[in-house]
Design a protein around this motif. Structure first.
Motif, mmCIF file in Angstrom:
data_model
loop_
_atom_site.group_PDB
_atom_site.id
_atom_site.type_symbol
_atom_site.label_atom_id
_atom_site.label_comp_id
_atom_site.label_asym_id
_atom_site.label_seq_id
_atom_site.Cartn_x
_atom_site.Cartn_y
_atom_site.Cartn_z
ATOM 1 N N VAL A 1 15.430 24.062 43.637
ATOM 2 C CA VAL A 1 14.879 23.328 42.494
ATOM 3 C C VAL A 1 15.915 22.295 42.070
ATOM 4 O O VAL A 1 17.053 22.641 41.746
ATOM 5 C CB VAL A 1 14.539 24.279 41.338
ATOM 6 C CG1 VAL A 1 14.142 23.493 40.087
ATOM 7 C CG2 VAL A 1 13.417 25.224 41.755
ATOM 8 N N PHE A 2 15.507 21.041 42.074
ATOM 9 C CA PHE A 2 16.423 19.951 41.760
ATOM 10 C C PHE A 2 16.564 19.756 40.250
ATOM 11 O O PHE A 2 17.654 19.499 39.745
ATOM 12 C CB PHE A 2 15.919 18.649 42.405
ATOM 13 C CG PHE A 2 16.778 17.453 42.120
ATOM 14 C CD1 PHE A 2 17.965 17.268 42.807
ATOM 15 C CD2 PHE A 2 16.406 16.525 41.156
ATOM 16 C CE1 PHE A 2 18.765 16.172 42.545
ATOM 17 C CE2 PHE A 2 17.196 15.423 40.895
ATOM 18 C CZ PHE A 2 18.389 15.242 41.584
ATOM 19 N N GLN A 3 15.457 19.879 39.535
ATOM 20 C CA GLN A 3 15.470 19.660 38.095
ATOM 21 C C GLN A 3 14.247 20.337 37.490
ATOM 22 O O GLN A 3 13.224 20.517 38.149
ATOM 23 C CB GLN A 3 15.454 18.164 37.775
ATOM 24 C CG GLN A 3 15.643 17.830 36.299
ATOM 25 C CD GLN A 3 15.972 16.370 36.078
ATOM 26 O OE1 GLN A 3 16.544 15.716 36.945
ATOM 27 N NE2 GLN A 3 15.642 15.843 34.914
ATOM 28 N N ILE A 4 14.367 20.719 36.218
ATOM 29 C CA ILE A 4 13.249 21.334 35.505
ATOM 30 C C ILE A 4 12.792 20.389 34.404
ATOM 31 O O ILE A 4 13.609 19.888 33.627
ATOM 32 C CB ILE A 4 13.647 22.693 34.903
ATOM 33 C CG1 ILE A 4 14.067 23.663 36.017
ATOM 34 C CG2 ILE A 4 12.502 23.291 34.090
ATOM 35 C CD1 ILE A 4 14.622 24.968 35.510
ATOM 36 N N GLY A 5 11.497 20.126 34.357
ATOM 37 C CA GLY A 5 10.969 19.209 33.362
ATOM 38 C C GLY A 5 9.797 19.804 32.616
ATOM 39 O O GLY A 5 9.294 20.878 32.940
ATOM 40 N N LYS A 6 9.361 19.102 31.585
ATOM 41 C CA LYS A 6 8.189 19.464 30.795
ATOM 42 C C LYS A 6 7.240 18.270 30.757
ATOM 43 O O LYS A 6 7.655 17.125 30.938
ATOM 44 C CB LYS A 6 8.598 19.835 29.366
ATOM 45 C CG LYS A 6 9.495 21.060 29.253
ATOM 46 C CD LYS A 6 8.677 22.331 29.236
ATOM 47 C CE LYS A 6 9.540 23.541 28.888
ATOM 48 N NZ LYS A 6 8.762 24.758 28.721
ATOM 49 N N ARG A 7 5.975 18.547 30.476
ATOM 50 C CA ARG A 7 5.017 17.440 30.350
ATOM 51 C C ARG A 7 4.973 16.993 28.884
ATOM 52 O O ARG A 7 3.965 17.105 28.190
ATOM 53 C CB ARG A 7 3.634 17.847 30.845
ATOM 54 C CG ARG A 7 2.712 16.646 31.065
ATOM 55 C CD ARG A 7 1.327 17.069 31.492
ATOM 56 N NE ARG A 7 0.441 15.931 31.666
ATOM 57 C CZ ARG A 7 -0.283 15.392 30.697
ATOM 58 N NH1 ARG A 7 -0.215 15.883 29.474
ATOM 59 N NH2 ARG A 7 -1.078 14.363 30.942
ATOM 60 N N THR A 8 6.084 16.517 28.420
ATOM 61 C CA THR A 8 6.232 16.000 27.065
ATOM 62 C C THR A 8 6.832 14.599 27.162
ATOM 63 O O THR A 8 7.339 14.205 28.217
ATOM 64 C CB THR A 8 7.147 16.914 26.234
ATOM 65 O OG1 THR A 8 8.380 17.106 26.942
ATOM 66 C CG2 THR A 8 6.493 18.266 25.993
ATOM 67 N N PRO A 9 6.766 13.795 26.078
ATOM 68 C CA PRO A 9 7.291 12.419 26.146
ATOM 69 C C PRO A 9 8.691 12.395 26.727
ATOM 70 O O PRO A 9 9.514 13.255 26.407
ATOM 71 C CB PRO A 9 7.268 11.977 24.685
ATOM 72 C CG PRO A 9 6.150 12.775 24.080
ATOM 73 C CD PRO A 9 6.203 14.103 24.767
ATOM 74 N N PRO A 10 8.975 11.435 27.614
ATOM 75 C CA PRO A 10 8.134 10.288 28.022
ATOM 76 C C PRO A 10 7.213 10.572 29.219
ATOM 77 O O PRO A 10 6.729 9.648 29.839
ATOM 78 C CB PRO A 10 9.179 9.252 28.401
ATOM 79 C CG PRO A 10 10.292 10.057 28.985
ATOM 80 C CD PRO A 10 10.330 11.340 28.185
ATOM 81 N N PHE A 11 6.968 11.845 29.524
ATOM 82 C CA PHE A 11 6.153 12.189 30.697
ATOM 83 C C PHE A 11 4.797 12.772 30.290
ATOM 84 O O PHE A 11 4.229 13.597 30.989
ATOM 85 C CB PHE A 11 6.923 13.171 31.583
ATOM 86 C CG PHE A 11 8.255 12.649 32.038
ATOM 87 C CD1 PHE A 11 8.339 11.701 33.042
ATOM 88 C CD2 PHE A 11 9.428 13.070 31.411
ATOM 89 C CE1 PHE A 11 9.565 11.201 33.450
ATOM 90 C CE2 PHE A 11 10.662 12.571 31.805
ATOM 91 C CZ PHE A 11 10.726 11.634 32.829
ATOM 92 N N GLN A 12 4.276 12.337 29.164
ATOM 93 C CA GLN A 12 3.028 12.885 28.653
ATOM 94 C C GLN A 12 1.796 12.447 29.442
ATOM 95 O O GLN A 12 0.710 13.011 29.264
ATOM 96 C CB GLN A 12 2.842 12.510 27.171
ATOM 97 C CG GLN A 12 2.567 11.041 26.915
ATOM 98 C CD GLN A 12 3.836 10.222 26.744
ATOM 99 O OE1 GLN A 12 4.916 10.632 27.165
ATOM 100 N NE2 GLN A 12 3.699 9.059 26.120
ATOM 101 N N SER A 13 1.938 11.459 30.336
ATOM 102 C CA SER A 13 0.814 11.009 31.172
ATOM 103 C C SER A 13 0.935 11.484 32.613
ATOM 104 O O SER A 13 0.169 11.075 33.487
ATOM 105 C CB SER A 13 0.714 9.479 31.143
ATOM 106 O OG SER A 13 0.462 9.015 29.836
#
Length: 445
Positions: A339-351
């Motif tokens: 796993v390279f990185q962990i993200g969430k579907r929150t701003p700035p990735f809300q779309s």
């Protein structure tokens, strides 16, 4: 003691031993139902080459893995039931799903897999998209579940194309792909042959492949919308493996994904939470005349030369803008998968509309939405945000769209559907989701 009495005692003892083994042998070890393939070589998750295919039989099926998960592994922490899952029986089943009839497992793959030894690529389309199964199966080397929309006269063309591909094209299609067919109940085909009859039909391969381009399908002629999320759910729910990869059939995965992913599960988890998570592919597109890259090194070379670009860069860059995308491209390539990185579907990735490996416990796709209306994956991603999903970006895994860099084009017929679908999403669906799952101030559709 008489010989007869000794024989009776010996028989009784034997029966007790057999009963003890039956009751105490774990079903995931003793199940000798569906035949299974064993891992063959690094560049091919399974050897699907006919006589070279080694099937798991007898005591070999009970042999423990030589490299099991560690005590603090991702598998033990998040998927403790993986080792005892059951694929169940593959049934040829007709059922009604809303306004649609579904022919599940109408034409099954020749090979079967235990639910914990592979990952199913689940996808959808019409018969005009079936040529994509050649590169998909070549790269994936694991089970594929595809739901095909075949209303009216499209049914016969769909079956003819499937049979041609199974008998005349790449052998992995016959061995790995299970076809499900569905259609609207107002557009039922005139005749539906049995699965047994379909499998008995023979194709004249010398006559050439069916024409899949520059044709007007029954669906197009009758101006039927494409029920993309019905198709996605049919294909995913029919998968018989623990892990599933819902994808569009024009997306081709990097090679060696399945063995590398299953190996990664045996390593320690990189997250210190127990939030639900999925494992995300980076997505790219390449120029028309460029061969599909198989490895990250090949992809990086194309990106450096300008022959590849992030997916939908010119159409909807926010839809596939992935956390850490620049770092992903600059990081040194290492063997295996992490796993390279962990993200969430929150701003700035809300779309963000990620493509990921997950399980059938993940939210389904809202079947009120069509392909023509766009934003058909946004609702699923919104539910995942409300459930606080983690999105684990994988370092060596990626998808490449069928060659050709997409550019934005206006589609008047499609735009007429986009507006009403957006109203449906924001005025009705989102409100229902907030009532069902609770609203989240950082979550948006």
């Amino acid at each position: 003691m008489t010989p007869v009495r000794r024989m009776k005692i010996g028989l009784l003892l034997f029966m007790n031993i057999v009963m003890f083994m039956f009751l105490w042998c774990p079903f995931w070890l003793c199940d000798n139902g569906s035949p299974s393939l064993t891992t063959a070589k690094k560049n091919s998750h399974f050897d699907t080459s006919g006589s070279n295919a080694v099937r798991c039989q007898g005591k070999d099926c009970n042999a423990p893995s030589s490299s099991g998960p560690t005590a603090n592994s991702l598998q033990r922490k998040m998927y403790p039931d993986l080792h005892r899952c059951s694929a169940g029986l593959q049934r040829n089943f007709y059922y009604q799903r809303g306004d649609y009839w579904v022919l599940e497992n109408y034409i099954p793959a020749d090979l079967t897999f235990r639910c914990n030894e592979s990952i199913t690529y689940t996808t959808h389309g019409e018969y005009t998209f079936l040529a994509n199964l050649d590169p998909v199966t070549a790269h994936w080397q694991g089970p594929v579940s595809i739901a095909l929309y075949a209303p009216g006269d499209d049914f016969n063309a769909t079956v003819a194309t499937i049979l041609y591909l199974r008998q005349c094209a790449r052998s992995e299609i016959r061995k790995l792909v299970t076809f499900h067919i569905f259609f609207h109940d107002s557009h039922t085909p005139k005749e539906i042959p049995s699965r047994e009859e379909m499998l008995r039909r023979r194709v004249n391969c010398q006559a050439g492949a069916p024409n899949l381009t520059n044709i007007t399908t029954y669906r197009a002629h009758n101006k039927l919308l494409y029920p993309i999320n019905v198709a996605r759910n049919i294909a995913r729910l029919a998968a018989r493996t623990y892990f599933v990869f819902p994808a569009d059939v024009e997306l081709y995965p990097s090679v060696d994904f399945i063995p590398d992913f299953l190996t990664m599960l045996k390593k320690p988890d990189v997250s210190n939470t127990t939030f639900p998570r999925v494992f995300v592919f980076s997505v790219f597109e390449v120029k028309e005349n460029i061969s599909i890259p198989e490895t990250k090194n090949e992809l990086l070379g194309l990106l450096h030369k300008g022959d590849a670009a992030p997916f939908h860069k010119n159409v909807c860059p926010a839809c596939h803008s992935i956390p850490g995308s620049q770092e992903w491209s600059e990081a040194p390539v290492k063997p295996g998968m992490t796993v390279f990185q962990i993200g969430k579907r929150t701003p700035p990735f809300q779309s963000w509309e990620p493509f990921f490996v997950g399980t059938n416990l993940d939210p389904l796709y809202d079947e009120r939405l069509t392909w023509e209306g766009r934003s058909n994956k946004m609702t699923q991603a919104y539910i995942m945000c409300l459930h606080d999903y983690e999105f684990h970006m994988l370092d060596n895994a990626f998808l490449v769209h069928r060659p050709g860099i997409k550019v934005y084009r206006t589609e008047p017929a499609r735009e007429a559907v986009v507006g009403p679908q957006n109203i449906l999403i924001h005025n009705k669906i989102q409100h229902q989701y907030d009532v069902l799952f609770g609203s989240g101030k950082n979550c948006s559709i």
